[in-house]
Design a protein around this motif. Structure first.
Motif, PDB file in Angstrom:
ATOM      1  N   VAL A  99       1.001  -1.241  -0.047  1.00  0.00           N
ATOM      2  CA  VAL A  99       0.017   0.066   0.013  1.00  0.00           C
ATOM      3  C   VAL A  99       1.033   1.328  -0.024  1.00  0.00           C
ATOM      4  N   LEU A 100       0.392   2.068  -0.873  1.00  0.00           N
ATOM      5  CA  LEU A 100       1.176   3.415  -1.123  1.00  0.00           C
ATOM      6  C   LEU A 100       0.200   4.545  -0.733  1.00  0.00           C
ATOM      7  N   THR A 101       0.758   5.382   0.100  1.00  0.00           N
ATOM      8  CA  THR A 101      -0.146   6.661   0.611  1.00  0.00           C
ATOM      9  C   THR A 101       0.903   7.925   0.218  1.00  0.00           C
ATOM     10  N   LEU A 102       0.211   8.992   0.190  1.00  0.00           N
ATOM     11  CA  LEU A 102       0.987  10.348  -0.120  1.00  0.00           C
ATOM     12  C   LEU A 102       0.425  11.388   0.875  1.00  0.00           C
ATOM     13  N   THR A 103       1.393  12.409   0.927  1.00  0.00           N
ATOM     14  CA  THR A 103       0.887  13.879   1.432  1.00  0.00           C
ATOM     15  C   THR A 103       1.766  14.612   0.565  1.00  0.00           C
ATOM     16  N   THR A 104       0.980  15.918   0.609  1.00  0.00           N
ATOM     17  CA  THR A 104       1.892  16.952  -0.437  1.00  0.00           C
ATOM     18  C   THR A 104       2.128  18.178   0.542  1.00  0.00           C
ATOM     19  N   GLU A 105       2.905  19.070  -0.011  1.00  0.00           N
ATOM     20  CA  GLU A 105       3.190  20.191   0.733  1.00  0.00           C
ATOM     21  C   GLU A 105       3.760  21.206  -0.397  1.00  0.00           C
ATOM     22  N   LYS A 106       3.199  22.557  -0.281  1.00  0.00           N
ATOM     23  CA  LYS A 106       3.674  23.581  -1.130  1.00  0.00           C
ATOM     24  C   LYS A 106       4.092  24.759  -0.056  1.00  0.00           C
ATOM     25  N   VAL A 107       5.082  25.076  -0.349  1.00  0.00           N
ATOM     26  CA  VAL A 107       5.919  26.142   0.345  1.00  0.00           C
ATOM     27  C   VAL A 107       6.548  27.063  -0.521  1.00  0.00           C
ATOM     28  N   ARG A 108       6.095  28.302  -0.672  1.00  0.00           N
ATOM     29  CA  ARG A 108       6.623  29.407  -1.198  1.00  0.00           C
ATOM     30  C   ARG A 108       7.126  29.042  -2.682  1.00  0.00           C
ATOM     31  N   GLY A 109       6.353  28.300  -3.344  1.00  0.00           N
ATOM     32  CA  GLY A 109       6.354  27.865  -4.705  1.00  0.00           C
ATOM     33  C   GLY A 109       6.876  26.524  -4.844  1.00  0.00           C
ATOM     34  N   THR A 110       7.690  26.014  -3.850  1.00  0.00           N
ATOM     35  CA  THR A 110       8.153  24.715  -3.905  1.00  0.00           C
ATOM     36  C   THR A 110       7.312  23.502  -3.595  1.00  0.00           C
ATOM     37  N   LYS A 111       7.061  22.415  -4.553  1.00  0.00           N
ATOM     38  CA  LYS A 111       6.176  21.446  -4.125  1.00  0.00           C
ATOM     39  C   LYS A 111       6.751  20.121  -3.842  1.00  0.00           C
ATOM     40  N   SER A 112       6.178  19.481  -2.883  1.00  0.00           N
ATOM     41  CA  SER A 112       7.011  18.320  -2.231  1.00  0.00           C
ATOM     42  C   SER A 112       5.757  17.300  -2.098  1.00  0.00           C
ATOM     43  N   VAL A 113       6.302  15.944  -2.549  1.00  0.00           N
ATOM     44  CA  VAL A 113       5.423  14.937  -2.268  1.00  0.00           C
ATOM     45  C   VAL A 113       6.010  13.782  -1.417  1.00  0.00           C
TER      46      VAL A 113
END
Length: 93
Positions: free
Chosen positions: A17-31
């Motif tokens: 099982v794969l899960t993800l969360t995302t984040e966007k800080v000052r234009g930088t996107k992270s998964v």
């Protein structure tokens, strides 16, 4: 000459099982990807159908290489050298 067409289907384990969360800080996107259920030594990270990275199977990976214009990305993780893959997940920004 004989031409053969072979259709390969990847096995999807209900326990992988794969899960993800995302984040966007000052234009930088992270998964942030996390997975459970694989005992393989190495994992292939696939984003939008292309191999992104091959990593040690520690159950986590951070993708911070997304271009600012990307609105979504689809991920799956597979046991390296095998056809055992997780579920597919989509990050949306």
């Amino acid at each position: 000459f004989v031409t053969l067409q072979v259709q390969v289907q990847q096995a999807v384990s209900n326990e992988f099982v794969l899960t993800l969360t995302t984040e966007k800080v000052r234009g930088t996107k992270s998964v942030y990807l996390t997975w459970t259920g694989s005992t393989a030594g190495s994992i292939d990270i696939v984003r939008d159908g292309a191999l992104l990275a091959s990593v040690e199977n520690n159950g986590e990976f951070t993708d911070d290489s997304l271009h600012n214009r990307v609105k979504s990305a689809t991920y799956v993780v597979c046991e390296q050298g095998a056809s055992v893959c997780s579920n597919v997940v989509t990050a949306e920004f």
